[in-house]
Design an enzyme around this catalytic site. Sequence first.
Site, PDB file in Angstrom:
ATOM      1  CD1 TRP A   1     -25.958  30.759  38.035  1.00 56.01           C
ATOM      2  CD2 TRP A   1     -24.771  29.265  37.077  1.00 56.01           C
ATOM      3  NE1 TRP A   1     -25.175  30.376  39.129  1.00 56.01           N
ATOM      4  CE2 TRP A   1     -24.280  29.239  38.433  1.00 56.01           C
ATOM      5  CE3 TRP A   1     -23.869  28.370  36.553  1.00 56.01           C
ATOM      6  CZ2 TRP A   1     -23.487  28.793  39.299  1.00 56.01           C
ATOM      7  CZ3 TRP A   1     -22.639  27.619  37.187  1.00 56.01           C
ATOM      8  CH2 TRP A   1     -22.575  27.791  38.615  1.00 56.01           C
TER       9      TRP A   1
ATOM     10  NE  ARG B   1     -24.941  -8.229  36.079  1.00 54.69           N
ATOM     11  CZ  ARG B   1     -23.780  -8.623  35.869  1.00 54.69           C
ATOM     12  NH1 ARG B   1     -23.061  -8.908  34.764  1.00 54.69           N
ATOM     13  NH2 ARG B   1     -22.985  -8.748  37.046  1.00 54.69           N
TER      14      ARG B   1
ATOM     15  CD  GLU C   1     -36.435  27.498  31.519  1.00 51.20           C
ATOM     16  OE1 GLU C   1     -37.395  27.644  31.118  1.00 51.20           O
ATOM     17  OE2 GLU C   1     -35.565  27.157  30.275  1.00 51.20           O
TER      18      GLU C   1
ATOM     19  CD  GLU D   1     -35.848  23.015  46.681  1.00 52.75           C
ATOM     20  OE1 GLU D   1     -35.110  23.280  45.657  1.00 52.75           O
ATOM     21  OE2 GLU D   1     -35.579  21.969  46.824  1.00 52.75           O
TER      22      GLU D   1
HETATM   23  N1  CAA Z   1     -46.671  35.880  34.875  1.00 54.83           N
HETATM   24  C1  CAA Z   1     -46.912  37.301  34.584  1.00 54.83           C
HETATM   25  N2  CAA Z   1     -46.642  37.951  35.617  1.00 54.83           N
HETATM   26  C2  CAA Z   1     -46.044  37.583  36.986  1.00 54.83           C
HETATM   27  C3  CAA Z   1     -45.867  36.011  37.086  1.00 54.83           C
HETATM   28  C4  CAA Z   1     -46.151  35.260  35.804  1.00 54.83           C
HETATM   29  N3  CAA Z   1     -46.057  33.786  35.810  1.00 54.83           N
HETATM   30  N4  CAA Z   1     -45.405  35.664  38.306  1.00 54.83           N
HETATM   31  C5  CAA Z   1     -45.399  36.914  39.001  1.00 54.83           C
HETATM   32  N5  CAA Z   1     -45.427  37.956  38.132  1.00 54.83           N
HETATM   33  C6  CAA Z   1     -45.838  39.371  38.433  1.00 54.83           C
HETATM   34  C7  CAA Z   1     -46.593  39.545  39.608  1.00 54.83           C
HETATM   35  O1  CAA Z   1     -47.756  39.716  39.351  1.00 54.83           O
HETATM   36  C8  CAA Z   1     -46.038  40.823  40.275  1.00 54.83           C
HETATM   37  O2  CAA Z   1     -46.608  41.816  39.672  1.00 54.83           O
HETATM   38  P1  CAA Z   1     -46.790  43.324  40.512  1.00 54.83           P
HETATM   39  O3  CAA Z   1     -45.689  43.795  41.183  1.00 54.83           O
HETATM   40  O4  CAA Z   1     -47.545  44.158  39.301  1.00 54.83           O
HETATM   41  O5  CAA Z   1     -47.883  42.890  41.470  1.00 54.83           O
HETATM   42  C9  CAA Z   1     -44.781  40.695  39.965  1.00 54.83           C
HETATM   43  O6  CAA Z   1     -44.699  39.786  38.947  1.00 54.83           O
HETATM   44  C10 CAA Z   1     -43.694  40.053  41.175  1.00 54.83           C
HETATM   45  O7  CAA Z   1     -44.310  39.022  41.625  1.00 54.83           O
HETATM   46  P2  CAA Z   1     -43.854  38.263  42.950  1.00 54.83           P
HETATM   47  O8  CAA Z   1     -44.323  39.121  44.066  1.00 54.83           O
HETATM   48  O9  CAA Z   1     -44.606  36.755  43.092  1.00 54.83           O
HETATM   49  O10 CAA Z   1     -42.353  37.951  42.695  1.00 54.83           O
HETATM   50  P3  CAA Z   1     -41.187  37.508  43.736  1.00 54.83           P
HETATM   51  O11 CAA Z   1     -40.247  38.448  43.691  1.00 54.83           O
HETATM   52  O12 CAA Z   1     -41.969  36.954  45.012  1.00 54.83           O
HETATM   53  O13 CAA Z   1     -40.719  36.262  42.908  1.00 54.83           O
HETATM   54  C11 CAA Z   1     -40.695  34.044  41.934  1.00 54.83           C
HETATM   55  C12 CAA Z   1     -41.447  35.310  42.196  1.00 54.83           C
HETATM   56  C13 CAA Z   1     -41.474  33.095  41.408  1.00 54.83           C
HETATM   57  C14 CAA Z   1     -39.968  33.477  42.959  1.00 54.83           C
HETATM   58  C15 CAA Z   1     -39.573  34.698  40.886  1.00 54.83           C
HETATM   59  O14 CAA Z   1     -38.614  35.365  41.487  1.00 54.83           O
HETATM   60  C16 CAA Z   1     -38.940  33.139  40.183  1.00 54.83           C
HETATM   61  O15 CAA Z   1     -39.730  32.764  39.426  1.00 54.83           O
HETATM   62  N6  CAA Z   1     -37.748  32.723  40.649  1.00 54.83           N
HETATM   63  C17 CAA Z   1     -37.157  31.754  39.998  1.00 54.83           C
HETATM   64  C18 CAA Z   1     -36.120  32.356  38.908  1.00 54.83           C
HETATM   65  C19 CAA Z   1     -35.964  31.428  37.862  1.00 54.83           C
HETATM   66  O16 CAA Z   1     -36.796  30.515  37.448  1.00 54.83           O
HETATM   67  N7  CAA Z   1     -35.014  31.409  37.158  1.00 54.83           N
HETATM   68  C20 CAA Z   1     -34.477  30.764  35.740  1.00 54.83           C
HETATM   69  C21 CAA Z   1     -33.406  31.425  35.209  1.00 54.83           C
HETATM   70  S1  CAA Z   1     -33.568  30.894  33.310  1.00 54.83           S
HETATM   71  C22 CAA Z   1     -32.786  29.641  33.270  1.00 54.83           C
HETATM   72  O17 CAA Z   1     -32.677  28.959  34.160  1.00 54.83           O
HETATM   73  C23 CAA Z   1     -32.818  29.285  31.860  1.00 54.83           C
HETATM   74  C24 CAA Z   1     -31.605  28.025  31.455  1.00 54.83           C
HETATM   75  O18 CAA Z   1     -30.615  28.042  31.871  1.00 54.83           O
HETATM   76  C25 CAA Z   1     -32.412  26.814  30.743  1.00 54.83           C
END
Ligand code: CAA
Length: 379
Positions: free
Chosen positions: A156, A268, A363, A367
């Site tokens: 993706w 329309r 992104e 949810e």
């Molecule tokens: N900035 C900096 N650090 C961050 C952060 C942020 N916004 N959010 C989390 N972290 C850090 C946390 O502080 C934590 O650090 P430590 O291990 O040092 O404590 C670490 O990251 C893990 O954080 P979580 O425990 O909150 O992580 P998680 O495994 O529960 O996942 C989540 C968090 C928000 C669900 C994340 O996995 C997520 O954003 N998922 C969605 C993925 C996504 O958006 N994918 C998009 C793909 S790109 C795309 O779509 C581009 C395109 O095509 C246009």
Amino acid sequence: MFELPEDIQEIRDLARDFARNEILPGAAERDREHAFPADLVRQLGEMGFMGMFVPEEYGGAGLSTLAYTVALEEISYADASVGVVMSVNNSLVCWPIMAFGTEAQKRKYLVPLARGEKLGCYALTEPNAGSDAGAQRTRVTVADDGSYVLNGTKMWITNAPQADIAVTYANLDPAQRHRAVCAFIVERDYEGFEVGKVEDKLGIRSSGTAELIYTNLRVPKENLLHEERKGFKVAMATLDGGRIGIAAQALGIAQRAFDLAVAYAKERQQFGKPIAANQAIQWMLADMATRLEAARHLTWRAAWLKDQGRPVGKEASMAKLYASETAGFCTDRALQIHGGYGYSREYEVERLYRDARITRLYEGTSEIQRLVIAKHVLG
Ligand code: CAA
């Protein structure tokens, strides 16, 4: 801030003219043909729109996130496919190199990316690491000479078929999940880099989305972005900004759907009067207009906070959640107002309806945005 500063209004006007005169006329055909807008992307590069908030010394336009957000809405108003190409290059590729890159990385990669001479993609998602981005399985090992060797498959990936550079995430030890993730700058010309299956999508059909397959791909050690095991933070901080971009893209789609619905409702005629004379239609338009305003305020505020260097994770997720849901709402109501005509490929609202759908998925799904917001609310 209830009025855009004058310099940003000028950027909006420039983006609007280009979007409506150059991008809009070919949008339907590119959608039908699945044709990547290479020429338009080149022109956006010349206008400074592929690296809008990158400082001028690194090839960018030296503008603010707010200016970028406003311009991206205008570009997406005409064609959301062009919008996402621009959004990924700015938010997901230029930004992390600007924020975490070494001086040498900025000179070598940021300059051509920000000028639009090269195109970037952001390779995070994998078959089993979608919403659970920490479950990265693409493996990285360290070779004797200190270079890195990558093996795995991404999927993706927006811009993958055309990209010259991929900001790529890989894991030193999948058992440690996000704690062992590293970020790299990978060039398309590296041996072992392969573009896999290209997706045939519901919407944003003229942007390219594909798999990336890495087979014993060797990355020089100087292409590590930030530090080893700090890659997940790079990924998450990048998405904080990227989500503002997708909010702007969603706004552009929603505004176009609204404008088309207003025009059609006035023109329309049914039962001897324009359908806009009916309260049922008026209420739909009123709801659309209200949600659009609210979404725009959330989006601009998130952009402004980012420009102040303030934390923006919660606000970016709120803007992305609300603007993408608004794009779904507005395109649905616009199609309803068009009646049967709205269901036909001959009417633009049909493409907008399809294009809007992705903004609730990429992104971070709606949810995931709620999950991020809830984490902030609950502390
Ligand atoms: N900035 C900096 N650090 C961050 C952060 C942020 N916004 N959010 C989390 N972290 C850090 C946390 O502080 C934590 O650090 P430590 O291990 O040092 O404590 C670490 O990251 C893990 O954080 P979580 O425990 O909150 O992580 P998680 O495994 O529960 O996942 C989540 C968090 C928000 C669900 C994340 O996995 C997520 O954003 N998922 C969605 C993925 C996504 O958006 N994918 C998009 C793909 S790109 C795309 O779509 C581009 C395109 O095509 C246009």
